[in-house]
Design a protein around this motif. Structure first.
Motif, PDB file in Angstrom:
ATOM      1  N   TYR A  46       0.840  -1.183   0.000  1.00  0.00           N
ATOM      2  CA  TYR A  46       0.000   0.000   0.000  1.00  0.00           C
ATOM      3  C   TYR A  46       0.878   1.237   0.000  1.00  0.00           C
ATOM      4  O   TYR A  46       2.067   1.178   0.300  1.00  0.00           O
ATOM      5  CB  TYR A  46      -0.950   0.040   1.210  1.00  0.00           C
ATOM      6  CG  TYR A  46      -0.236   0.260   2.521  1.00  0.00           C
ATOM      7  CD1 TYR A  46       0.083   1.547   2.959  1.00  0.00           C
ATOM      8  CD2 TYR A  46       0.148  -0.812   3.317  1.00  0.00           C
ATOM      9  CE1 TYR A  46       0.765   1.743   4.145  1.00  0.00           C
ATOM     10  CE2 TYR A  46       0.817  -0.623   4.502  1.00  0.00           C
ATOM     11  CZ  TYR A  46       1.118   0.668   4.917  1.00  0.00           C
ATOM     12  OH  TYR A  46       1.805   0.864   6.086  1.00  0.00           O
ATOM     13  N   LEU A  64      -4.055   0.915  -2.479  1.00  0.00           N
ATOM     14  CA  LEU A  64      -3.796  -0.509  -2.257  1.00  0.00           C
ATOM     15  C   LEU A  64      -3.208  -1.121  -3.520  1.00  0.00           C
ATOM     16  O   LEU A  64      -3.681  -0.850  -4.624  1.00  0.00           O
ATOM     17  CB  LEU A  64      -5.092  -1.245  -1.906  1.00  0.00           C
ATOM     18  CG  LEU A  64      -5.884  -0.701  -0.735  1.00  0.00           C
ATOM     19  CD1 LEU A  64      -7.156  -1.507  -0.543  1.00  0.00           C
ATOM     20  CD2 LEU A  64      -5.047  -0.713   0.521  1.00  0.00           C
ATOM     21  N   LEU A 157      -6.281  -5.602   2.746  1.00  0.00           N
ATOM     22  CA  LEU A 157      -4.860  -5.758   3.057  1.00  0.00           C
ATOM     23  C   LEU A 157      -4.590  -7.125   3.687  1.00  0.00           C
ATOM     24  O   LEU A 157      -3.602  -7.784   3.359  1.00  0.00           O
ATOM     25  CB  LEU A 157      -4.383  -4.638   3.989  1.00  0.00           C
ATOM     26  CG  LEU A 157      -4.237  -3.261   3.347  1.00  0.00           C
ATOM     27  CD1 LEU A 157      -3.956  -2.202   4.405  1.00  0.00           C
ATOM     28  CD2 LEU A 157      -3.154  -3.266   2.288  1.00  0.00           C
TER      29      LEU A 157
END
Length: 171
Positions: A46, A64, A157
């Motif tokens: 990220y 991201l 994530l």
């Protein structure tokens, strides 16, 4: 973080605390003092930006790098995260979805590139137009994300990290 109003600042600080707690803290990027990034398995996971060229003064953003998104696309659909990805898909600086559309030169791109104004990419079963060819639908960016978007970003994530742990060779 001296960049944001109180609501945005609180969200940014809470998010960065979560990143540190999850062993993916942001590090200052070599390219800009307004950009931080984290790598996981030697690839960018990220980026965080504050008062960067792509943002207005007082804003922050998170991008991201979902290189392995196709491997967990079913989980994304089952958990209803696809809107977060569709709405944050990186678009061409000269495409109609960009706030710089119609300008002679948009920040960060060259108006003479062959890929102007981006292309239509199928992302998680939906065709999205004017996407940046370089991002190829795997880069998702959100400006001043609220609590709902931050919760989704955290989950994405986690999914990307788990996939990178399982996959030996990834993009």
């Amino acid at each position: 973080m001296q960049c944001c109003d109180d609501e945005h600042k609180e969200n940014a600080l809470d998010f960065t605390a979560w990143l540190r707690d999850n062993k993916i803290p942001p590090m200052v990027s070599r390219s800009s003092p307004y950009l931080w990034e984290a790598k996981y398995k030697n690839k960018t996971l990220y980026t965080l930006s504050v008062n960067h060229a792509a943002l207005s003064q007082g804003d922050w953003g998170v991008g991201l790098h979902l290189a392995n998104m196709d491997n967990y696309s079913e989980l994304i659909a089952n958990e209803g995260l696809q809107e977060i990805i569709w709405n944050g898909t990186s678009y061409c600086a000269y495409g109609e979805r960009n706030p710089y559309f119609g300008m002679a030169k948009a920040p960060g791109c060259n108006p003479k590139k062959h890929c102007i104004p981006g292309k239509t990419i199928n992302i998680l079963g939906k065709d999205i137009g004017y996407c940046c060819v370089g991002a190829n639908g795997k880069f998702v960016r959100h400006k001043n994300p609220d609590d709902i978007i931050i919760k989704a970003i955290k989950r994405l994530l986690e999914l990307e990290k788990k996939t990178r742990d399982k996959v030996r060779i990834y993009k």
